[in-house]
Design a protein around this motif. Structure first.
Motif, PDB file in Angstrom:
ATOM      1  N   GLU A   1      14.192   8.780 -15.758  1.00 18.32           N
ATOM      2  CA  GLU A   1      13.999   9.024 -14.319  1.00 18.32           C
ATOM      3  C   GLU A   1      14.490   7.824 -13.514  1.00 18.32           C
ATOM      4  OE1 GLU A   1      12.934  11.719 -12.987  1.00 18.32           O
ATOM      5  OE2 GLU A   1      11.567  12.717 -14.393  1.00 18.32           O
ATOM      6  N   ASN A   2      14.961   8.064 -12.289  1.00 17.94           N
ATOM      7  CA  ASN A   2      15.273   7.018 -11.310  1.00 17.94           C
ATOM      8  C   ASN A   2      16.235   5.981 -11.888  1.00 17.94           C
ATOM      9  OD1 ASN A   2      14.930   5.892  -8.749  1.00 17.94           O
ATOM     10  ND2 ASN A   2      13.182   4.643  -9.378  1.00 17.94           N
ATOM     11  N   TYR A   3      17.236   6.468 -12.600  1.00 14.63           N
ATOM     12  CA  TYR A   3      18.200   5.574 -13.264  1.00 14.63           C
ATOM     13  C   TYR A   3      18.995   4.797 -12.211  1.00 14.63           C
ATOM     14  CZ  TYR A   3      22.082   4.036 -16.175  1.00 14.63           C
ATOM     15  OH  TYR A   3      23.002   3.261 -16.820  1.00 14.63           O
ATOM     16  N   GLY A   4      19.015   3.471 -12.332  1.00 15.35           N
ATOM     17  CA  GLY A   4      19.819   2.643 -11.421  1.00 15.35           C
ATOM     18  C   GLY A   4      19.105   2.223 -10.155  1.00 15.35           C
ATOM     19  N   GLN A   5      17.753   2.169 -10.174  1.00 13.58           N
ATOM     20  CA  GLN A   5      17.038   1.735  -8.962  1.00 13.58           C
ATOM     21  C   GLN A   5      17.325   0.258  -8.678  1.00 13.58           C
ATOM     22  OE1 GLN A   5      12.895   0.797  -8.912  1.00 13.58           O
ATOM     23  NE2 GLN A   5      12.715   0.569 -11.126  1.00 13.58           N
ATOM     24  N   GLY A   6      17.050  -0.144  -7.447  1.00 17.78           N
ATOM     25  CA  GLY A   6      17.123  -1.566  -7.100  1.00 17.78           C
ATOM     26  C   GLY A   6      18.372  -1.942  -6.354  1.00 17.78           C
ATOM     27  N   SER A   7      18.991  -3.004  -6.814  1.00 20.56           N
ATOM     28  CA  SER A   7      20.121  -3.622  -6.115  1.00 20.56           C
ATOM     29  C   SER A   7      21.292  -2.656  -5.911  1.00 20.56           C
ATOM     30  CB  SER A   7      20.590  -4.816  -6.939  1.00 20.56           C
ATOM     31  OG  SER A   7      21.940  -5.078  -6.699  1.00 20.56           O
TER      32      SER A   7
ATOM     33  N   GLU B   1       0.841  -1.204   0.000  1.00 25.30           N
ATOM     34  CA  GLU B   1       0.000   0.000   0.000  1.00 25.30           C
ATOM     35  C   GLU B   1       0.880   1.260   0.000  1.00 25.30           C
ATOM     36  OE1 GLU B   1      -2.998   0.594  -0.500  1.00 25.30           O
ATOM     37  OE2 GLU B   1      -3.468   2.530   0.434  1.00 25.30           O
ATOM     38  N   VAL B   2       1.982   1.219   0.762  1.00 19.00           N
ATOM     39  CA  VAL B   2       2.890   2.379   0.763  1.00 19.00           C
ATOM     40  C   VAL B   2       3.482   2.550  -0.648  1.00 19.00           C
ATOM     41  CG1 VAL B   2       4.965   3.399   1.784  1.00 19.00           C
ATOM     42  CG2 VAL B   2       3.424   2.080   3.224  1.00 19.00           C
ATOM     43  N   LEU B   3       3.862   1.441  -1.277  1.00 21.60           N
ATOM     44  CA  LEU B   3       4.429   1.517  -2.633  1.00 21.60           C
ATOM     45  C   LEU B   3       3.399   2.039  -3.641  1.00 21.60           C
ATOM     46  CD1 LEU B   3       6.609  -1.637  -2.484  1.00 21.60           C
ATOM     47  CD2 LEU B   3       7.335   0.437  -3.686  1.00 21.60           C
ATOM     48  N   ARG B   4       2.156   1.629  -3.447  1.00 18.25           N
ATOM     49  CA  ARG B   4       1.089   2.103  -4.352  1.00 18.25           C
ATOM     50  C   ARG B   4       0.991   3.626  -4.244  1.00 18.25           C
ATOM     51  NH1 ARG B   4      -4.163   3.318  -4.581  1.00 18.25           N
ATOM     52  NH2 ARG B   4      -4.435   3.338  -2.320  1.00 18.25           N
ATOM     53  N   ASN B   5       1.125   4.139  -3.024  1.00 20.37           N
ATOM     54  CA  ASN B   5       1.023   5.578  -2.805  1.00 20.37           C
ATOM     55  C   ASN B   5       2.247   6.347  -3.254  1.00 20.37           C
ATOM     56  OD1 ASN B   5      -1.367   6.732  -1.146  1.00 20.37           O
ATOM     57  ND2 ASN B   5      -1.013   4.653  -0.365  1.00 20.37           N
ATOM     58  N   LEU B   6       3.435   5.829  -2.908  1.00 23.74           N
ATOM     59  CA  LEU B   6       4.643   6.645  -3.092  1.00 23.74           C
ATOM     60  C   LEU B   6       5.434   6.294  -4.354  1.00 23.74           C
ATOM     61  CD1 LEU B   6       6.014   6.780   0.586  1.00 23.74           C
ATOM     62  CD2 LEU B   6       4.538   8.424  -0.554  1.00 23.74           C
ATOM     63  N   THR B   7       5.242   5.124  -4.922  1.00 23.23           N
ATOM     64  CA  THR B   7       5.939   4.630  -6.128  1.00 23.23           C
ATOM     65  C   THR B   7       7.420   4.307  -5.872  1.00 23.23           C
ATOM     66  OG1 THR B   7       6.836   6.623  -7.195  1.00 23.23           O
ATOM     67  CG2 THR B   7       4.482   6.128  -7.579  1.00 23.23           C
ATOM     68  N   VAL B   8       8.046   3.695  -6.881  1.00 21.59           N
ATOM     69  CA  VAL B   8       9.445   3.254  -6.718  1.00 21.59           C
ATOM     70  C   VAL B   8      10.446   4.413  -6.637  1.00 21.59           C
ATOM     71  CG1 VAL B   8       9.246   0.930  -7.685  1.00 21.59           C
ATOM     72  CG2 VAL B   8       9.657   2.846  -9.225  1.00 21.59           C
ATOM     73  N   LYS B   9       9.999   5.639  -6.890  1.00 24.47           N
ATOM     74  CA  LYS B   9      10.964   6.721  -6.690  1.00 24.47           C
ATOM     75  C   LYS B   9      10.524   7.696  -5.595  1.00 24.47           C
ATOM     76  CE  LYS B   9       9.626   8.914 -11.071  1.00 24.47           C
ATOM     77  NZ  LYS B   9       8.867  10.114 -10.745  1.00 24.47           N
ATOM     78  N   GLY B  10       9.405   7.374  -4.946  1.00 22.53           N
ATOM     79  CA  GLY B  10       8.850   8.291  -3.938  1.00 22.53           C
ATOM     80  C   GLY B  10       9.708   8.441  -2.699  1.00 22.53           C
ATOM     81  N   GLY B  11      10.631   7.493  -2.484  1.00 20.13           N
ATOM     82  CA  GLY B  11      11.420   7.555  -1.251  1.00 20.13           C
ATOM     83  C   GLY B  11      12.827   8.087  -1.457  1.00 20.13           C
ATOM     84  N   VAL B  12      13.182   8.447  -2.695  1.00 12.87           N
ATOM     85  CA  VAL B  12      14.561   8.877  -2.962  1.00 12.87           C
ATOM     86  C   VAL B  12      14.888  10.131  -2.136  1.00 12.87           C
ATOM     87  CG1 VAL B  12      16.227   9.598  -4.728  1.00 12.87           C
ATOM     88  CG2 VAL B  12      14.521   7.854  -5.272  1.00 12.87           C
ATOM     89  N   GLY B  13      16.007  10.069  -1.414  1.00 16.80           N
ATOM     90  CA  GLY B  13      16.430  11.209  -0.582  1.00 16.80           C
ATOM     91  C   GLY B  13      15.629  11.307   0.712  1.00 16.80           C
TER      92      GLY B  13
ATOM     93  N   GLY C   1      13.002   3.352  -2.987  1.00 12.72           N
ATOM     94  CA  GLY C   1      14.198   4.163  -3.248  1.00 12.72           C
ATOM     95  C   GLY C   1      14.636   4.920  -2.007  1.00 12.72           C
ATOM     96  N   ALA C   2      14.020   4.630  -0.854  1.00 17.29           N
ATOM     97  CA  ALA C   2      14.312   5.378   0.378  1.00 17.29           C
ATOM     98  C   ALA C   2      15.711   5.048   0.898  1.00 17.29           C
ATOM     99  CB  ALA C   2      13.275   5.034   1.443  1.00 17.29           C
ATOM    100  N   THR C   3      16.308   5.993   1.608  1.00 21.41           N
ATOM    101  CA  THR C   3      17.611   5.752   2.226  1.00 21.41           C
ATOM    102  C   THR C   3      17.478   4.647   3.268  1.00 21.41           C
ATOM    103  OG1 THR C   3      18.165   8.057   1.875  1.00 21.41           O
ATOM    104  CG2 THR C   3      19.514   6.866   3.478  1.00 21.41           C
ATOM    105  N   THR C   4      16.430   4.716   4.064  1.00 26.66           N
ATOM    106  CA  THR C   4      16.091   3.611   4.964  1.00 26.66           C
ATOM    107  C   THR C   4      14.685   3.832   5.502  1.00 26.66           C
ATOM    108  OG1 THR C   4      16.835   2.233   6.798  1.00 26.66           O
ATOM    109  CG2 THR C   4      17.050   4.602   7.120  1.00 26.66           C
ATOM    110  N   SER C   5      14.195   2.855   6.251  1.00 33.76           N
ATOM    111  CA  SER C   5      12.893   2.969   6.923  1.00 33.76           C
ATOM    112  C   SER C   5      13.116   2.543   8.364  1.00 33.76           C
ATOM    113  CB  SER C   5      11.869   2.026   6.293  1.00 33.76           C
ATOM    114  OG  SER C   5      11.735   2.266   4.909  1.00 33.76           O
ATOM    115  N   ILE C   6      12.300   3.087   9.267  1.00 32.11           N
ATOM    116  CA  ILE C   6      12.537   2.772  10.686  1.00 32.11           C
ATOM    117  C   ILE C   6      11.243   2.729  11.498  1.00 32.11           C
ATOM    118  CG2 ILE C   6      13.047   5.197  11.281  1.00 32.11           C
ATOM    119  CD1 ILE C   6      15.216   4.029  13.223  1.00 32.11           C
TER     120      ILE C   6
END
Ligand code: MIC
Ligand code: SF4
Length: 644
Positions: free
Chosen positions: A528-534, A177-189, A218-223
């Motif tokens: 956009e979001n070049y190099g996401q993932g691993s 659900e968070v991914l649906r809202n924020l997308t794979v680049k929503g967490g960058v930075g 794409g988030a730096t981390t989650s806590i």
């Protein structure tokens, strides 16, 4: 003004710089982890840095990715990693112990500590209230050598969880659900911080599922905060002494807030081929399923597998489905064996595979051609399963087990199967898979170098004029799996860049490597979001080996951007994103006064073929500038004759 939990832990570890979003800071790194597919590079780099003993409180080298020993290469890599671990004071977790993130959570993670790992899913540790960050191998090697890490301070997003999940809906559905809202680049930075009264309804392993897959944002981390549920988990692991409560201040200010009412969530699925392509299962047409795979660092905990065992117990896997299950750790597998759940799983017709990453990284169990594979994993990028035309769907363990029985994708919340609460188990302590660096050091332990282990490529100091040809024009959200594919065929060559380079961008453009060799020096144009993932730095080292000098994209994913800079490849950003459309493979490009441009944040890029000049953003911190000028991080370290 109240502080967020993330900033509290960061400020407890602050060594240099001001803790303000966008600033570069140096923090103390308490712990590191490596796994084997990125680890060979990490330990080659550590050796190249002339380090005596590591400076972290704890560093662990796990073996969990390259497990199929179809030739000598993987076994040699394991031995190499073990030898370097022994030389420098790193704990070595033998193959068979389990998946690094699950193991680190069980055995070593501590609330309030910092952890850097050479794997993008290191934020799993955020489930225990740590600041746990994924990074490229070289950054982890330096963290071991110096006990520090340089970080651009992220903003903090608050995900406020209210209410309680219904049965058959689980932590996986929350992160989807968070991914649906924020997308794979929503967490960058950004760091994603979870708060709200729903938090205490989630166990540490539920929380770890969520922070693990926060990597897909794409988030730096989650806590998550460290609270009574954290204490409960640490007690189960026999580690209550590691507990310290931590939470955000009541009046903490966040940059953004997303509220999720857990009681209204339904079972969700990420459809092919992206973790943010999320839909409600109830909204989909019936989808026949060929393979179901349960496991990975996202969903292989004891509680997850007990749920699965309870659903399978006394039932039979559908005749058209192959169900494969890989437990997260030896502790979990042993407990399932002890309490009979393993027999329930096997008797239902499931295949049990090793406690490892396995199918998640295409190390075996590739689905059949054109099939549908339902997985409890975190990534469903095209071709990652090892079968290019397979459709991979990401779901919760409950959905996976039910669907394996029924033969189609289902979780209608009305199933009669009973789901017991299985969170209360305690585990027998066993460190028999751990090799301690006792009485070993650089003098008495030689490096075990197999014949497949080759030196890593090094860049040269930056030229002021760059003349290149465009070797690739790629789309948005290019993953590091696209750049440097990984599967059972290629993973044995993670310590052999010259060999791997032949497969760079193979899935997208089979001629890329050949073209680069013809061009000599080249550049990549990205979306956009070049190099996401691993976090694999091979996605920077193979382009470096092939002569790529810079990448101009609309935006970059965090870890890959750092890996490019560490390799001395310049990540540049279009000022006007529409300029991206003007470029084609084969265009001749030139940048003059590159050194000044990088220092001043602005570069003029000339497309000689199209006779046009573009303004390009070159936004780098002082340390990044120094690395780019030196031709990468190792060159910079060596030029300073830095003795760690
Ligand atoms: C992944 O899930 O993609 C991996 C394999 O764990 C990678 C690391 C690698 O490529 O070796 C990651 O997530 O960083
Ligand atoms: Fe292993 Fe998959 Fe987790 Fe990566 S995402 S660490 S491959 S289980």
């Amino acid at each position: 003004m109240g502080q967020t939990l993330a900033y509290k832990i960061l400020s407890n570890h602050l060594l240099d710089g001001e803790l303000k979003a966008g600033n570069e800071i140096t923090i103390k790194m308490d712990q590191t982890l490596t796994q084997d597919s990125t680890g060979t590079m990490v330990y080659l780099q550590l050796e190249a840095m002339n380090v005596e003993k590591i400076k972290t409180e704890l560093s662990v080298a796990y073996i969990d990715h390259n497990m199929l020993q179809t030739g000598f290469e993987n076994a040699d890599d394991h031995e190499f990693i073990k030898s370097v671990a022994q030389r420098h004071g790193v704990l070595f977790s033998k193959p068979g112990n389990g998946i690094c993130h699950q193991l680190h959570l069980e055995n070593y993670g501590k609330p309030g500590k910092t952890l850097l790992g050479s794997d993008s899913h290191t934020p799993t540790g955020g489930g225990l209230g740590m600041i746990a960050i994924g990074a490229g191998g070289l950054d982890v090697a330096v963290a071991m050598a110096k006990g520090t890490y340089n970080l651009t301070v992220p903003k903090v997003i608050n995900v406020k969880l209210i209410g309680q999940l219904r049965p058959w809906v689980s932590a996986k559905d929350i992160i989807l659900e968070v991914l649906r809202n924020l997308t794979v680049k929503g967490g960058v930075g950004k760091i994603v911080e979870y708060t709200g009264d729903g938090v205490c309804t989630l166990s540490v392993t539920d929380r770890a599922t969520i922070t693990n897959m926060g990597a897909e944002l794409g988030a730096t981390t989650s806590i998550f905060p460290s609270d009574e549920r954290t204490l409960e988990y640490l007690k189960q692991q026999g580690r209550q002494q590691d507990y310290t409560p931590f939470s955000a201040d009541e009046d903490a200010i966040y940059d953004e807030t997303l509220t999720i009412d857990l009681s209204t969530l339904e079972p969700l699925v990420a459809m092919p081929h992206s973790p943010d392509n999320v839909a409600k299962i109830s909204s989909l047409k019936p989808t026949k399923v060929d393979q179901v795979a349960i496991g990975s660092c996202t969903n292989s905990s004891y509680a997850d597998l007990m749920k699965v065992a309870n659903i399978l117990k006394g039932n039979k896997v559908h005749p058209d489905v192959s169900l494969v299950i890989s437990p997260g750790s030896s502790k979990i597998l042993s407990k399932l064996a002890e309490n009979g759940a393993l027999a329930d799983i096997i008797n239902a017709g499931a295949r049990i595979i090793e406690n490892a990453c396995g199918p998640c990284i295409g190390m075996g169990q590739s689905p059949k051609s054109g099939s549908v594979s339902l997985r409890t994993f975190n990534r469903n990028f095209k071709g990652r399963s090892g079968t290019l035309d397979a459709d991979v769907y990401l779901v919760s363990p409950e959905t996976a087990a039910l669907s394996a029985l029924k033969g189609f994708l289902t979780n209608d919340l009305t199933s009669n199967e009973k789901l017991e609460n299985i969170d209360s188990t305690t585990f027998t302590q066993n460190d028999h898979f751990i090799v301690y660096p006792e009485n070993t050091n650089k003098t008495n332990t030689p490096v075990a170098m197999g014949p497949n282990i080759k030196p890593f490529p090094l860049n040269t100091a930056l030229n002021d004029t760059l003349e290149v040809t465009v070797s690739l024009h790629s789309g948005d959200n290019i993953t590091t799996d696209d750049i440097m594919p990984s599967d059972s065929r290629l993973l044995p060559y993670r310590s052999n860049i010259p060999y791997l380079a032949n497969y760079c961008f193979e899935k997208i453009d089979k001629k890329f490597a050949q073209r680069c060799k013809e061009y000599g020096h080249s550049a990549i144009i990205g979306g956009e979001n070049y190099g996401q993932g691993s976090s694999r730095e091979h996605a920077a080292l193979t382009p470096l080996y092939l002569g790529v000098r810079f990448v101009v994209a609309k935006s970059f994913a965090r870890i890959h951007r750092s890996n490019l800079i560490n390799s001395g490849i310049i990540p540049l950003v279009f000022k006007n994103t529409s300029d991206y459309n003007d470029f084609e493979i084969g265009d001749k490009l030139m940048i003059k006064n590159t050194i000044n441009g990088i220092k001043n944040g602005k570069i003029l890029l000339e497309n000689i073929t199209k006779k046009k000049t573009y303004e390009i953003i070159a936004d780098f911190s002082d340390t990044e500038i120094a690395m780019l000028l030196a031709g990468g991080k190792i060159n910079l370290i060596n030029s300073k004759q830095n003795n760690f």
